[in-house]
Design an enzyme around this catalytic site. Structure first.
Site, PDB file in Angstrom:
ATOM      1  N   ALA A 247       0.881  -1.289  -0.004  1.00  0.00           N
ATOM      2  CA  ALA A 247      -0.013  -0.013  -0.121  1.00  0.00           C
ATOM      3  C   ALA A 247       0.898   1.450  -0.044  1.00  0.00           C
ATOM      4  CB  ALA A 247      -0.903  -0.027   1.165  1.00  0.00           C
TER       5      ALA A 247
ATOM      6  N   CYS B  81       3.263 -12.874  -0.937  1.00  0.00           N
ATOM      7  CA  CYS B  81       2.353 -14.256  -1.273  1.00  0.00           C
ATOM      8  C   CYS B  81       3.185 -15.027  -1.703  1.00  0.00           C
ATOM      9  CB  CYS B  81       1.303 -13.552  -2.334  1.00  0.00           C
ATOM     10  SG  CYS B  81       0.145 -12.486  -1.767  1.00  0.00           S
TER      11      CYS B  81
ATOM     12  N   GLY C 209      -3.430  -8.555  -0.316  1.00  0.00           N
ATOM     13  CA  GLY C 209      -2.463  -7.687  -1.237  1.00  0.00           C
ATOM     14  C   GLY C 209      -3.027  -7.016  -2.061  1.00  0.00           C
TER      15      GLY C 209
END
Length: 448
Positions: free
Chosen positions: A11, A42, A297
């Site tokens: 972010a 991830c 995400g």
């Protein structure tokens, strides 16, 4: 204009990059107390299991990249200790030197993310016990596995990360046990779909304990609250995350129902010139419009981009989240989006469900059954949610369902979608269309 961003992962860096594209003159500085920024969290389980050989591929962009490409100053190993909305000042600590100093902002963006929840388990501080949230955690786990060669692994928690690491540990030759305190594995799935996951885990020789909590970890075992002792020389605590909101709350930023930072659809907090995005905020659910906490995400990137747009004068707004998730478990894929049956009932819908078992492609080319659970509203016929367990092609169907739900499709709309067909990829009537037909049949049957 001086824009300060606290947090430099998905972010924070998305906000910084968007702000720079919109405003070439602004001073933009990002503080992050970690060593790594803008990393692919991830991908972490795949490095642990050896499928990804080079961990550096998960950290392709460092401070130098952002300075050279965007003229953004990124300070790693710098912790923001406090923020004052009245004076627009920040108290910073350089973790490498211990020096503390003050900075100021015109616009402030919290992108402070989340941290692993540490359950109250005796022995959680032992050296063979880990959490997995960032790149440093990844390397610590990888080093332990490579140097100690543990034989018995226990994973406490059966969310996405826990199950992905389960696959990685099995690939390394460990005997793996899962412990889940809830009545079924894979929180987010309804019990009837979670059953397929549990049966598959057992077929892969993963022992599952559910409906029971871990009470204590010793040097050689995990002890459950019912007295069961599970041999373990490696333990992963994968029991969820909690938003990092301490600095924001201390300066007067309002927290929401979920205890994450409350923002409007343009990432504005209750304080002037203070914004927030990513895993530290709650967002509206696209269907119920109620606030939810979904630290993903994809959501972090979207909300970060919106924050960067708005602080530089733009008018972008966040539309909402469906909580879409997908993960691989050995040769299977599990995907979900929208509301579960339980969530839909709680939200007040008159729920109708179906379980559709159809091959992902024609049988003569190796078609494999996938199990699709559809959730719909009987009154409006709107599709509300989908859960899928299968092999190849789950991602394709899931994304079709996501699009349909996002644009308020009814169950009969699914039959009319002009989906791609060729024997290596689908059946003439795709499982998506079948799901719509079955749901429509259930609704019409009740109305007769």
């Amino acid at each position: 204009m001086r824009i300060v961003i606290i947090g430099g992962v998905a972010a924070g860096t998305a906000a910084a990059a968007k702000a720079r594209r919109n405003n070439e003159e602004a001073e933009i500085i990002v503080y992050d107390k970690d060593e790594d920024i803008s990393y692919s969290g991830c991908g972490i389980p795949y490095f642990i299991g050896g499928e990804l050989k080079d961990g550096a591929q998960l950290t392709p962009r460092g401070p130098e990249f952002f300075k050279e490409k965007y003229n953004i100053e990124v300070k790693t190993r710098h912790e923001v200790l406090a923020a004052d909305g009245k004076t627009k000042s920040l108290q910073i600590k350089d973790l490498s030197t211990g020096r503390e100093y003050e900075d100021t902002y015109d616009k402030l963006i919290f992108a402070t993310g989340a941290r692993s929840v540490m359950p109250p388990i005796i022995g959680a501080e032992l050296e063979q016990v880990f959490t997995l949230r960032n790149i440093r955690d990844m390397y610590r786990i990888k080093s332990f596995l490579d140097e100690r060669h543990p034989k018995e692994g226990v994973i406490v928690g059966s969310g996405f990360i826990g199950l992905e690491v389960c696959e990685s540990l099995k690939a390394l030759g460990l005997k793996v046990t899962l412990v889940e305190r809830l009545p079924s594995v894979t929180p987010g799935l309804d019990v009837d779909m979670a059953t397929y996951v549990e049966e598959y885990l057992e077929a892969k020789e993963v022992k599952v304990y559910k409906g029971v909590s871990a009470k204590e970890i010793t040097g050689t075992a995990v002890i459950l609250e019912d007295g069961t002792e599970i041999p373990a020389d490696f333990v992963l605590l994968s029991t969820g995350v909690r938003p990092n909101t301490e600095v924001a709350a201390a300066m007067g930023v309002e927290l929401g129902e979920t205890k994450a930072i409350k923002v409007n659809r343009q990432m504005m907090t209750n304080l002037p010139d203070v914004y927030a995005c990513g895993d530290c905020i709650e967002v509206p659910h696209l269907l119920t419009e109620k606030p939810v906490y979904r630290p993903l995400g994809t959501t972090a990137n979207k909300t970060g981009r919106i924050a960067g747009e708005v602080v530089t004068g733009g008018d972008l707004s966040y539309r909402g989240v469906l909580g879409t998730g997908i993960f691989r478990l050995f040769e299977k894929t599990i995907g979900l989006t929208g509301l579960s049956e339980k969530e839909a009932e709680k939200a007040g819908y008159e729920v109708v469900v179906c379980h559709n078992i159809k091959p992902n492609k024609v049988n003569y080319l190796g078609g494999e059954e996938m199990i699709i659970k559809g959730v719909a509203d009987r009154k409006s016929k709107r599709l509300l949610g989908v859960q899928i367990f299968g092999g190849e092609g789950v991602d394709k169907r899931l994304d079709v369902f996501v699009t349909a739900i996002s644009f308020k499709a009814t169950v009969d709309d699914l039959f009319h979608l002009d989906l791609a067909y060729s024997p290596p990829y689908s059946t003439v009537k795709d499982p998506v269309a079948y799901t719509g037909q079955i749901l429509e049949g259930e609704i019409n049957k009740e109305q007769e």
